[in-house]
Design an enzyme around this catalytic site. Structure first.
Site, PDB file in Angstrom:
ATOM      1  N   GLU A   1       0.889  -1.176   0.000  1.00 10.37           N
ATOM      2  CA  GLU A   1       0.000   0.000   0.000  1.00 10.37           C
ATOM      3  C   GLU A   1       0.919   1.216   0.000  1.00 10.37           C
ATOM      4  O   GLU A   1       1.515   1.539   1.031  1.00 10.37           O
ATOM      5  CB  GLU A   1      -0.880   0.015   1.253  1.00 10.37           C
ATOM      6  CG  GLU A   1      -1.788  -1.184   1.417  1.00 10.37           C
ATOM      7  CD  GLU A   1      -2.875  -1.253   0.376  1.00 10.37           C
ATOM      8  OE1 GLU A   1      -3.139  -0.231  -0.270  1.00 10.37           O
ATOM      9  OE2 GLU A   1      -3.432  -2.345   0.192  1.00 10.37           O
TER      10      GLU A   1
ATOM     11  N   CYS B   1      -2.934   8.926   3.144  1.00 12.03           N
ATOM     12  CA  CYS B   1      -2.541   8.424   1.822  1.00 12.03           C
ATOM     13  C   CYS B   1      -3.662   8.622   0.814  1.00 12.03           C
ATOM     14  O   CYS B   1      -3.437   8.695  -0.377  1.00 12.03           O
ATOM     15  CB  CYS B   1      -2.182   6.947   1.916  1.00 12.03           C
ATOM     16  SG  CYS B   1      -3.494   5.972   2.680  1.00 12.03           S
TER      17      CYS B   1
HETATM   18  P1  NAP Z   1       8.080   5.227   4.782  1.00  9.48           P
HETATM   19  O1  NAP Z   1       9.187   6.145   5.076  1.00  9.48           O
HETATM   20  O2  NAP Z   1       8.063   4.520   3.495  1.00  9.48           O
HETATM   21  O3  NAP Z   1       8.064   4.170   6.005  1.00  9.48           O
HETATM   22  C1  NAP Z   1       7.043   3.222   6.121  1.00  9.48           C
HETATM   23  C2  NAP Z   1       7.514   2.080   7.003  1.00  9.48           C
HETATM   24  O4  NAP Z   1       8.549   1.359   6.350  1.00  9.48           O
HETATM   25  C3  NAP Z   1       8.078   2.515   8.349  1.00  9.48           C
HETATM   26  O5  NAP Z   1       7.661   1.594   9.329  1.00  9.48           O
HETATM   27  C4  NAP Z   1       9.585   2.423   8.124  1.00  9.48           C
HETATM   28  O6  NAP Z   1      10.299   2.212   9.312  1.00  9.48           O
HETATM   29  C5  NAP Z   1       9.645   1.199   7.242  1.00  9.48           C
HETATM   30  N1  NAP Z   1      10.854   1.080   6.431  1.00  9.48           N
HETATM   31  C6  NAP Z   1      11.658   2.066   5.977  1.00  9.48           C
HETATM   32  N2  NAP Z   1      12.648   1.540   5.222  1.00  9.48           N
HETATM   33  C7  NAP Z   1      12.457   0.195   5.222  1.00  9.48           C
HETATM   34  C8  NAP Z   1      13.136  -0.902   4.631  1.00  9.48           C
HETATM   35  N3  NAP Z   1      14.220  -0.718   3.880  1.00  9.48           N
HETATM   36  N4  NAP Z   1      12.664  -2.146   4.846  1.00  9.48           N
HETATM   37  C9  NAP Z   1      11.564  -2.346   5.586  1.00  9.48           C
HETATM   38  N5  NAP Z   1      10.863  -1.345   6.165  1.00  9.48           N
HETATM   39  C10 NAP Z   1      11.299  -0.091   5.981  1.00  9.48           C
HETATM   40  O7  NAP Z   1       6.662   5.963   4.891  1.00  9.48           O
HETATM   41  P2  NAP Z   1       6.166   6.990   5.996  1.00  9.48           P
HETATM   42  O8  NAP Z   1       6.915   8.258   5.829  1.00  9.48           O
HETATM   43  O9  NAP Z   1       6.136   6.347   7.338  1.00  9.48           O
HETATM   44  O10 NAP Z   1       4.637   7.187   5.573  1.00  9.48           O
HETATM   45  C11 NAP Z   1       4.194   8.136   4.627  1.00  9.48           C
HETATM   46  C12 NAP Z   1       3.972   7.492   3.290  1.00  9.48           C
HETATM   47  O11 NAP Z   1       3.113   6.370   3.421  1.00  9.48           O
HETATM   48  C13 NAP Z   1       3.276   8.416   2.303  1.00  9.48           C
HETATM   49  O12 NAP Z   1       3.905   8.308   1.064  1.00  9.48           O
HETATM   50  C14 NAP Z   1       1.849   7.870   2.239  1.00  9.48           C
HETATM   51  O13 NAP Z   1       1.194   8.121   1.021  1.00  9.48           O
HETATM   52  C15 NAP Z   1       2.067   6.422   2.456  1.00  9.48           C
HETATM   53  N6  NAP Z   1       0.886   5.781   3.019  1.00  9.48           N
HETATM   54  C16 NAP Z   1       0.188   4.897   2.250  1.00  9.48           C
HETATM   55  C17 NAP Z   1      -0.957   4.299   2.751  1.00  9.48           C
HETATM   56  C18 NAP Z   1      -1.770   3.324   1.941  1.00  9.48           C
HETATM   57  O14 NAP Z   1      -2.632   2.667   2.517  1.00  9.48           O
HETATM   58  N7  NAP Z   1      -1.541   3.194   0.654  1.00  9.48           N
HETATM   59  C19 NAP Z   1      -1.382   4.596   4.058  1.00  9.48           C
HETATM   60  C20 NAP Z   1      -0.631   5.478   4.814  1.00  9.48           C
HETATM   61  C21 NAP Z   1       0.497   6.072   4.283  1.00  9.48           C
HETATM   62  P3  NAP Z   1      11.001   3.441  10.087  1.00  9.48           P
HETATM   63  O15 NAP Z   1       9.911   4.371  10.454  1.00  9.48           O
HETATM   64  O16 NAP Z   1      11.628   2.782  11.257  1.00  9.48           O
HETATM   65  O17 NAP Z   1      11.971   4.044   9.113  1.00  9.48           O
END
Ligand code: NAP
Length: 551
Positions: free
Chosen positions: A284, A323
């Site tokens: 997602e 999102c």
């Molecule tokens: P993110 O930076 O991509 O991080 C998401 C999760 O992934 C966090 O738990 C992060 O951990 C983890 N992560 C980071 N690098 C990783 C890796 N190499 N391997 C495994 N896990 C890893 O996203 P965010 O800033 O938290 O959230 C905002 C984004 O999420 C926006 O782009 C939004 O559109 C999207 N979003 C999408 C949905 C949907 O349902 N489609 C819903 C909500 C948000 P750490 O925090 O420990 O780095």
């Protein structure tokens, strides 16, 4: 509206703010706790203090989280061997009952969750309700529909079919719960809902969960898991949580494990690249969602008013950090001025500040790093679009603008309708949207599709013919379509609200995943097997299986 002067002034302002944010002393609260992870059936702290979780209103540290030195391979083995075995001894209805108990427990401590959401995510009460009440409602929903699956241990897909001349030789599709572990990786913006919307489905399926909340807002998820573990509601190993960075978690996954990821498209790409091919993955990711006002909706019409209200709600709810939020506001060119004026009028009543102050209607974004990312996004949009609304930051209530992660609601207007324009590919994850005028219906549908695959779009029209045409035109590039005629203008649940009964996910840049959708969501945690056997054997199998489509 916009112009070179506005752009220059904006650069000066954000330049100042970025400098102040990076040089401001980050006050370290002496009582900041270190979040422990619950792995292998015990609470464990990382070997270092780790990353700070802050109050976005002033940057003060609330907690720390680290996964340094934790044995994640052993944690996954424990989940699979103990949690999975224990969970699968239960029937669907027994597991559904556990979900109901979790929901009841969480509901008794709502105020505590709201308080954490305010402090760590800068949520207003309304923002926190989407996350907290959304998670409780989702658990309750799956408790209710899961109960209908009764005493079964497998799923059945359809009925047996004859496969050969011999009527006794038949085939049946059956779903067997995965005997691995479900790793749930969540984004920062929904620490509660992200945890439970995934865990509800996985636990109902009989698959143990290891949840990895985003570090910046992990506190709420960790406290909720703590409450559930302390209450002894789940079998051992059924639910674990990792606080801090993912470290080498994904390296230890194998066949029959599953990863459900929510986050940015960039992280999704890294995960896809790094993970073993035999591990199933649901993504997602991010999305440039559109709201489309139909050509029939003249200024002052019900559709026009409902549209404007929804755009403003989506821009400001959770400070635009959803999102599913509306990023692109597609309007007929002849009403573009009227729409822009109406949105600007509503945005000018938004009170930005610390949600602890009861007059505040929009809080900060999650931290200054996120604020900086939004401000850079705003600058990039300025290369191509005009600023229609951008109030001075001095209007922040109950906090100091420079110390906090405040971003005012910001509206752009763009004539862009080519696929490559920033408005169609740059996700600015904050209270920012762009009005994009369109020429005619074909242009409107084409521009909506420039998002490259989105989670949701909404269409506002009094013309049923237009709504059905839009449904077909936008269907292939969207996961969910909200088609609003004036009859449901007041009663629909909202463009950005994800419901447990409907599928969540979208094609293309949105990740191509599918979550929820009622019991349909259970299939991600089951292996669908085509069983070929005698009628006697198949009916013995079918007796142990429930049909989720019969909900
Ligand atoms: P993110 O930076 O991509 O991080 C998401 C999760 O992934 C966090 O738990 C992060 O951990 C983890 N992560 C980071 N690098 C990783 C890796 N190499 N391997 C495994 N896990 C890893 O996203 P965010 O800033 O938290 O959230 C905002 C984004 O999420 C926006 O782009 C939004 O559109 C999207 N979003 C999408 C949905 C949907 O349902 N489609 C819903 C909500 C948000 P750490 O925090 O420990 O780095």
């Amino acid at each position: 509206m916009g112009g070179a002067l506005g752009r220059a002034a904006f650069r000066i302002l954000i330049g100042d703010c970025i400098d102040m944010a990076t040089t401001a002393e980050n006050p370290l609260a002496t009582d900041a706790k270190v979040l422990q992870s619950y792995l292998g059936g015990k609470w464990q702290a990382g070997a270092e203090r780790g990353a700070p979780l802050v109050n976005p209103c002033d940057g003060s540290v609330l907690a720390w989280a680290s996964s340094q030195g934790l044995d994640l391979k052993a944690a996954l083995d424990y989940s699979r061997n103990v949690g999975g075995t224990e969970l699968r001894k239960l029937t669907y209805s027994q597991r559904a009952e556990l979900l109901g108990k979790i929901a009841d427990l969480l509901a008794t401590r709502r105020d505590q969750w709201y308080e954490i959401a305010r402090k760590n995510s800068g949520n207003t009460k309304a923002d926190a309700a989407i996350d907290v009440d959304g998670s409780i409602g989702t658990l309750k929903y799956f408790a209710k529909i899961g109960a209908k699956l009764g005493d079964a241990h497998m799923l059945r897909d359809g009925s047996a079919v004859r496969l050969a001349r011999d009527q006794n030789f038949q085939g049946l599709h059956v779903g067997v719960p995965l005997d691995g572990v479900a790793v749930h990786i969540n984004a920062f913006n929904f620490p509660a809902w992200g945890l439970w919307e995934k865990a509800a489905v996985s636990l109902l399926a009989g698959v143990p969960v290891l949840s990895k909340p985003a570090t910046s807002t992990a506190w709420l998820a960790q406290e909720m898991v703590h409450a559930v573990i302390d209450a002894g509601l789940l079998p051992p190993g059924a639910l674990s949580i990792l606080c801090g960075s993912p470290s080498d978690l994904l390296d230890h996954l194998r066949l029959s494990d599953a990863v459900a990821f929510t986050g940015s498209a960039q992280t999704a790409r890294e995960i896809r690249k790094g993970i073993r091919e035999d591990v199933r993955v649901n993504i997602e990711a991010d999305s440039l969602n559109a709201a489309l006002l139909a050509p029939d909706a003249k200024s002052g019409s019900p559709s026009f008013d409902f549209f404007v209200r929804e755009v403003v709600r989506e821009m400001t709810s959770k400070a635009g950090q959803k999102c599913t939020a509306i990023r692109r506001v597609l309007v007929p060119s002849e009403v573009a001025d009227a729409v822009t004026e109406a949105i600007v009028a509503a945005l000018s009543t938004v009170v930005v500040g610390d949600p602890a102050n009861s007059t505040v209607t929009m809080g900060p974004v999650v931290n200054t790093a996120q604020r900086k990312s939004i401000e850079e996004g705003i600058e990039a949009l300025m290369q191509q679009a005009e600023v229609s609304y951008w109030p001075a930051k001095s209007t922040v209530v109950g906090a100091t603008a420079e110390r906090g992660a405040f971003v005012p609601p910001t509206l752009f207007r763009s004539a862009a309708s080519s696929w490559g324009d920033p408005v169609h590919h740059l996700e600015v994850f904050g209270p920012v949207a762009t009005v994009v005028p369109y020429r005619d219906k074909a242009d409107a549908f084409a521009v909506a599709r420039h998002g490259g695959g989105s989670l949701a779009a909404s269409v506002f029209s009094g013309d049923t013919g237009f709504l059905t045409e839009a449904a077909v035109a936008l269907g292939t590039t969207h996961g969910r379509l909200l088609l609003v005629d004036p009859a449901i203008g007041d009663s629909h649940t909202g463009h950005g609200i994800v419901l447990p009964s409907l599928m969540h996910g979208g094609p293309g840049r949105a990740g191509g995943g599918e979550e929820l959708g009622g019991l349909h969501g259970l299939w991600f945690y089951h292996q669908r097997v085509a069983m070929q056997a005698s009628a006697t054997t198949l009916s013995a199998l079918a007796e142990q299986a429930a049909d989720p489509s019969a909900e």
